[in-house]
Design a protein around this motif. Structure first.
Motif, PDB file in Angstrom:
ATOM      1  N   ILE A   1     -13.138  28.973 -10.798  1.00 22.91           N
ATOM      2  CA  ILE A   1     -14.361  28.806 -11.326  1.00 22.91           C
ATOM      3  C   ILE A   1     -14.974  28.869 -10.779  1.00 22.91           C
ATOM      4  N   LYS A   2     -16.559  29.867 -10.769  1.00 22.73           N
ATOM      5  CA  LYS A   2     -17.580  29.859  -9.347  1.00 22.73           C
ATOM      6  C   LYS A   2     -18.393  28.863  -9.982  1.00 22.73           C
ATOM      7  N   VAL A   3     -19.137  27.603  -8.677  1.00 26.65           N
ATOM      8  CA  VAL A   3     -20.175  27.581  -8.859  1.00 26.65           C
ATOM      9  C   VAL A   3     -21.631  28.123  -9.063  1.00 26.65           C
ATOM     10  N   VAL A   4     -22.384  28.117  -9.772  1.00 20.13           N
ATOM     11  CA  VAL A   4     -23.131  29.289  -9.869  1.00 20.13           C
ATOM     12  C   VAL A   4     -24.393  28.746  -9.411  1.00 20.13           C
ATOM     13  N   ASP A   5     -24.913  27.660 -10.378  1.00 18.05           N
ATOM     14  CA  ASP A   5     -26.074  26.348  -9.669  1.00 18.05           C
ATOM     15  C   ASP A   5     -25.522  24.641 -10.206  1.00 18.05           C
TER      16      ASP A   5
ATOM     17  N   LEU B   1     -26.520  13.159  -5.448  1.00 15.44           N
ATOM     18  CA  LEU B   1     -25.610  12.105  -5.854  1.00 15.44           C
ATOM     19  C   LEU B   1     -24.053  12.441  -5.004  1.00 15.44           C
ATOM     20  N   PHE B   2     -24.444  14.283  -4.699  1.00  9.74           N
ATOM     21  CA  PHE B   2     -22.716  14.477  -4.006  1.00  9.74           C
ATOM     22  C   PHE B   2     -23.568  14.055  -2.559  1.00  9.74           C
ATOM     23  N   GLU B   3     -24.222  14.157  -1.938  1.00 13.89           N
ATOM     24  CA  GLU B   3     -25.066  13.855  -0.195  1.00 13.89           C
ATOM     25  C   GLU B   3     -25.245  15.580   0.273  1.00 13.89           C
ATOM     26  N   ALA B   4     -25.570  16.105  -0.907  1.00 14.68           N
ATOM     27  CA  ALA B   4     -25.534  18.005  -0.477  1.00 14.68           C
ATOM     28  C   ALA B   4     -27.235  18.380   0.339  1.00 14.68           C
ATOM     29  N   ALA B   5     -27.376  18.736   1.473  1.00 17.25           N
ATOM     30  CA  ALA B   5     -28.805  18.889   2.032  1.00 17.25           C
ATOM     31  C   ALA B   5     -29.375  19.798   1.176  1.00 17.25           C
ATOM     32  N   ASP B   6     -28.962  21.129   1.133  1.00 13.93           N
ATOM     33  CA  ASP B   6     -28.772  21.931   0.100  1.00 13.93           C
ATOM     34  C   ASP B   6     -28.084  22.389  -0.782  1.00 13.93           C
ATOM     35  N   ARG B   7     -28.485  23.569  -2.082  1.00 15.02           N
ATOM     36  CA  ARG B   7     -27.729  24.135  -2.817  1.00 15.02           C
ATOM     37  C   ARG B   7     -26.838  25.221  -1.913  1.00 15.02           C
ATOM     38  N   SER B   8     -26.859  25.663  -0.761  1.00 13.61           N
ATOM     39  CA  SER B   8     -25.590  26.250  -0.185  1.00 13.61           C
ATOM     40  C   SER B   8     -24.560  25.792  -0.430  1.00 13.61           C
ATOM     41  N   GLU B   9     -24.431  24.394  -0.159  1.00 16.39           N
ATOM     42  CA  GLU B   9     -22.987  23.366   0.341  1.00 16.39           C
ATOM     43  C   GLU B   9     -22.088  22.873  -0.944  1.00 16.39           C
TER      44      GLU B   9
END
Length: 439
Positions: free
Chosen positions: A98-102, A110-118
């Motif tokens: 299962i891949k994360v598309v967006d 909420l998940f403390e990510a700096a940007d989507r690439s994480e």
């Protein structure tokens, strides 16, 4: 024949040129342009809705799980939950497919990510605890069985390792399922769960305080109940010493005296154990409990109090009554509290009488505590179980409120009413252990 007649009978290709004629084809593209504009508008609306959502939104590509599901079905797998339990590596294999598309901006916060690439392109299992895979397995099971919606309360972790309680919803409409796509909606429930835990802790503290308060009221009864076996032990011990002083002690009688002392010691120990369980701030785990046994143990504590007040106790316990699933200490607290309330209501009654009944009631079981006292004031019946409401001048108003909390936590109900012949009846209904669904 005119030219117009001649041309109407011929099939001319667009752009074909005959002598003196040019055929031109005109196609109306207005509808196509409108459709394309509608599609662009719909895509823009979806993008805005996805990104502006107040909940954490995920778009997942689960296309690569389809051949895995087909492989499992071909192997005869019908219950994927049981299969994963037996072969846990299957869960890792499916989640890796299962891949994360967006994800939207709320997800990043909420998940403390700096940007989507994480998050995009990364394994989603990093957000779950390996020892708590229930939500993941439930989501996989829903996909395997083509169920469009799956919801679950779960616990996840952020990229910084922070634990969060969430409401996890997986959605796959027919169109999304056919395309192998999934949408996740994750709502942060941490504050709500913490508030519920704090409320449960406060209720447990109040229940403990009420139990200790009840024990204080029963001090004389407890002392009497413990003193009886201790006095019997002392008497049997003295008798044994006298027989030992004889030239030829009778061993059989000494053995009998010793057995009586052991039995009395055990009785005293049981009373102390009941007191300790009532005084303990922590309740035990739920297990099958005999309601008749709970009543008998409660009477061990309050029996001397009834004798002191001259109250006649009538027991009408249904033999072979089904068990309920619960905490015996908490249920004993309910019974003791109801009996003590009845004793207070019987003060000043010429012939005080108390009746405790147990019955089977449909799929559940029922406890009734009845007295022949003055009854409950009509304007108080609806407020009896409210916190801090009391009809006693020296009451705190938490006893019956705690009884209701305990009973409802056991999946039951508690009610009060006046009886036509006089007096009051408190009724507790509890589910039978056999009717409580297991998880």
């Amino acid at each position: 024949m005119t030219n117009s007649t001649r041309y109407s009978r011929q099939v001319l290709r667009p752009g074909a040129i005959e002598t003196g004629c040019l055929v031109v084809s005109i196609v109306d593209h207005s509808a196509v342009k409108l459709s394309q504009a509608a599609v662009r508008e719909s895509e823009a609306f979806y993008t805005d809705l996805f990104n502006a959502s107040a909940f954490s939104a995920w778009h997942l590509d689960a296309t690569e799980t389809k051949p895995i599901y087909a492989e499992l079905r071909a192997a005869g797998v019908t219950d994927i939950r049981d299969y994963i339990r037996e072969y846990p590596d299957t869960l890792d294999r499916l989640m890796a497919a299962i891949k994360v598309v967006d994800v939207n901006c709320t997800t990043l916060q909420l998940f403390e990510a700096a940007d989507r690439s994480e998050i995009i392109g990364q394994p989603i299992t990093q957000f779950w605890f390996r020892d708590r895979p229930d939500a993941l397995i439930g989501s996989i099971e829903a996909s395997f069985n083509d169920r469009p919606i799956y919801k679950s309360l779960s616990r996840m972790r952020t990229l910084m390792g922070k634990e969060i309680d969430v409401l996890y919803t997986r959605s796959a409409s027919t169109a999304l399922h056919s395309a192998g796509q999934l949408l996740l909606a994750i709502v942060d429930m941490t504050d709500k769960v913490q508030a519920q835990n704090a409320l449960a802790e406060m209720q447990a503290t109040l229940a403990h305080a009420a139990r200790v308060s009840s024990l204080g009221e029963l001090t004389a009864s407890i002392a009497h109940e413990v003193n009886q076996p201790l006095a019997a032990i002392a008497a049997n011990g003295e008798a044994a010493l006298l027989r030992l002083d004889q030239p030829s002690p009778e061993l059989d009688k000494l053995r009998g005296l010793t057995e009586d002392m052991i039995a009395d010691a055990r009785r005293a120990s049981e009373v102390v154990a009941h007191i300790r369980s009532m005084a303990s701030p922590q309740a035990g785990q739920y297990r099958p409990v005999s309601l008749n046994a709970v009543v008998s143990e409660a009477l061990t504590l309050v029996g001397p109090q009834l004798e002191k007040c001259g109250t006649v106790a009538i027991l009408d316990l249904k033999p072979g009554l089904a068990e309920t699933l619960g905490d015996p200490v908490q249920l004993q607290q309910v019974v003791v509290n109801l009996i003590l309330n009845a004793v207070h209501a019987l003060e000043g009654t010429a012939s005080p009488r108390l009746c405790i009944r147990t019955r089977r009631d449909g799929r559940g079981i029922q406890l009734a505590v009845e007295d022949n006292g003055v009854g409950i004031p009509t304007n108080s019946i609806d407020k009896l179980f409210n916190s801090f409401f009391t009809t006693k001048s020296d009451g705190m108003g938490i006893g019956l409120a705690i009884c209701r909390t305990i009973v409802e936590a056991h999946g039951g109900e508690i009610s009060a009413e006046n009886m036509p012949e006089g007096g009051a009846r408190f009724t507790v209904g509890l589910p039978a252990a056999s009717s409580v669904p297991t998880t």
